[in-house]
Enzyme design. Sequence first.
Site, PDB file in Angstrom:
ATOM      1  N   ILE A  85       0.828  -1.203   0.000  1.00  0.00           N
ATOM      2  CA  ILE A  85       0.000   0.000   0.000  1.00  0.00           C
ATOM      3  C   ILE A  85       0.863   1.253   0.000  1.00  0.00           C
ATOM      4  O   ILE A  85       0.731   2.125  -0.852  1.00  0.00           O
ATOM      5  CB  ILE A  85      -0.958   0.009   1.211  1.00  0.00           C
ATOM      6  CG1 ILE A  85      -1.904  -1.197   1.147  1.00  0.00           C
ATOM      7  CG2 ILE A  85      -1.749   1.306   1.253  1.00  0.00           C
ATOM      8  CD1 ILE A  85      -2.811  -1.332   2.354  1.00  0.00           C
ATOM      9  N   GLU A  86       1.754   1.359   0.969  1.00  0.00           N
ATOM     10  CA  GLU A  86       2.597   2.551   1.043  1.00  0.00           C
ATOM     11  C   GLU A  86       3.733   2.319   2.019  1.00  0.00           C
ATOM     12  O   GLU A  86       3.706   1.393   2.813  1.00  0.00           O
ATOM     13  CB  GLU A  86       1.788   3.786   1.462  1.00  0.00           C
ATOM     14  CG  GLU A  86       1.048   3.631   2.775  1.00  0.00           C
ATOM     15  CD  GLU A  86       1.725   4.319   3.937  1.00  0.00           C
ATOM     16  OE1 GLU A  86       2.794   4.923   3.723  1.00  0.00           O
ATOM     17  OE2 GLU A  86       1.214   4.235   5.052  1.00  0.00           O
ATOM     18  N   GLU A  87       4.735   3.178   1.936  1.00  0.00           N
ATOM     19  CA  GLU A  87       5.875   3.125   2.852  1.00  0.00           C
ATOM     20  C   GLU A  87       6.037   4.477   3.513  1.00  0.00           C
ATOM     21  O   GLU A  87       6.053   5.508   2.853  1.00  0.00           O
ATOM     22  CB  GLU A  87       7.162   2.758   2.121  1.00  0.00           C
ATOM     23  CG  GLU A  87       8.374   2.697   3.055  1.00  0.00           C
ATOM     24  CD  GLU A  87       9.620   2.144   2.380  1.00  0.00           C
ATOM     25  OE1 GLU A  87      10.651   2.037   3.059  1.00  0.00           O
ATOM     26  OE2 GLU A  87       9.544   1.821   1.181  1.00  0.00           O
ATOM     27  N   TYR A  90       7.996   5.094   9.481  1.00  0.00           N
ATOM     28  CA  TYR A  90       8.070   4.103  10.541  1.00  0.00           C
ATOM     29  C   TYR A  90       7.697   2.697  10.101  1.00  0.00           C
ATOM     30  O   TYR A  90       7.600   1.802  10.925  1.00  0.00           O
ATOM     31  CB  TYR A  90       7.178   4.547  11.719  1.00  0.00           C
ATOM     32  CG  TYR A  90       7.555   5.920  12.205  1.00  0.00           C
ATOM     33  CD1 TYR A  90       8.699   6.111  12.961  1.00  0.00           C
ATOM     34  CD2 TYR A  90       6.792   7.035  11.871  1.00  0.00           C
ATOM     35  CE1 TYR A  90       9.069   7.375  13.388  1.00  0.00           C
ATOM     36  CE2 TYR A  90       7.153   8.300  12.283  1.00  0.00           C
ATOM     37  CZ  TYR A  90       8.295   8.461  13.051  1.00  0.00           C
ATOM     38  OH  TYR A  90       8.662   9.719  13.457  1.00  0.00           O
ATOM     39  N   ASP A 203       1.038  13.734  14.999  1.00  0.00           N
ATOM     40  CA  ASP A 203       1.257  13.687  13.546  1.00  0.00           C
ATOM     41  C   ASP A 203      -0.072  13.574  12.810  1.00  0.00           C
ATOM     42  O   ASP A 203      -0.224  12.767  11.888  1.00  0.00           O
ATOM     43  CB  ASP A 203       2.177  12.528  13.178  1.00  0.00           C
ATOM     44  CG  ASP A 203       2.773  12.684  11.771  1.00  0.00           C
ATOM     45  OD1 ASP A 203       2.779  13.827  11.260  1.00  0.00           O
ATOM     46  OD2 ASP A 203       3.217  11.678  11.188  1.00  0.00           O
TER      47      ASP A 203
END
EC number: 2.7.11.22
Length: 436
Positions: A85-87, A90, A203
């Site tokens: 999906i995504e990087e 963390y 965040d």
Amino acid sequence: MKSEKSRTTSWLFQSHEVTEILGRVKKNRKKLVKGLHRAGPPPEKNYLPDSPALSPIELKQELPKYLPALQGCRSVEEFQCLNRIEEGTYGVVYRAKDKKTDEIVALKRLKMEKEKEGFPLTSIREINTILKAQHPNIVTVREIVVGSNMDKIYIVMNYVEHDLKSLMETMKQPFLPGEVKTLMIQLLSGVKHLHDNWILHRDLKTSNLLLTHAGILKVGDFGLAREYGSPLKAYTPVVVTLWYRAPELLLGAKEYSTACDMWSVGCIFGELLTQKPLFPGKSDIDQINKIFKDIGTPSEKIWPGYSELPAVKKMTFSELPYNNLRKRFGALLSDQGFDLMNKFLTYYPGRRINAEDGLKHEYFRETPLPIDPSMFPTWPAKSEQQCVKRGTSPKPPEGGLGYSQLGDDDLKETGFHLTTTNDGAVSCRPWCSLLF
């Protein structure tokens, strides 16, 4: 100078602390799976990326110190990887299927750069925080699973189809006013629950807000979250992704509380209305510039303690008019909506609205009313097609103040220029100067 051992233990948890957290994870599972499932046929080729198998001798030498805490966790080989999906900063997130139940889940592989030494503090904080903050508008942790050599650790979470940042990048039209209200109510509900449990997210941004096909918003990515107490303690000011960072953090405050999350909520509110970031700064000082141009230059009168902030002691700012934010929204925002926006974006943290009072604001009771989440339209899930790219969003902070990088406005008349004066001071004309 601290020894290497003391530096290591300052950011790592020992085995017994990991055991305690993982025990809480297992307690939340309906069925406890005992032991690692290494037997049986070879895994399918599309299982999640892992390390090559080690020999018994190598395994004994390479096993991390937190190994005892992970006994009883399932193997990642029990999940079929569907796509990445995504990087993020963390960890890497995958969409995967549980081979036993056929359920679709999200697997977040934690970044374990020093896994042989111990369990990273950011990872244990993230797991612990999500477990303490169970709520309909917060992501759910199901369990922890490990790589075949116990050298990789994954958080198993409920799969959610969208993140708001990627979704808004593909939407042809902005959210309707009633949809914005529904999203904001859910966001405030999740943030209120965090703050009620003495947790700062630190965040909050649109890419960390997930949205299901059923219209349910989930606050995610707790890599920077931490518990706080009263009286306030000194924390690092370099938290919260730049575009959503509160002015007290930009100006170097080390004592802060829930108000920093509420500023981020205000920035998200503006982004939901316009599909554009409210203050897209390119550096810390460019971010301050953009905020001051829209909201005005703060003073001790409206922000008690402002003159004592570290950055304010080193810089002087020109007086910019207060407040030009209204024209940014026009008919998109009613008078009540703008009142709520102003309360989110109040300079003095002590007067900034909290999540509980935000939920009670008249904006949510005037027409158009918030719509039922089930009435949200559905969009194709980008996370089911490819690795999601975050576009131009800045990364979460990794440390340091970026005064050396200047944004586009730095070369414009309304921006600032670094020049040396006759008395040796560095001037950021026309609106600020550095004091030495």
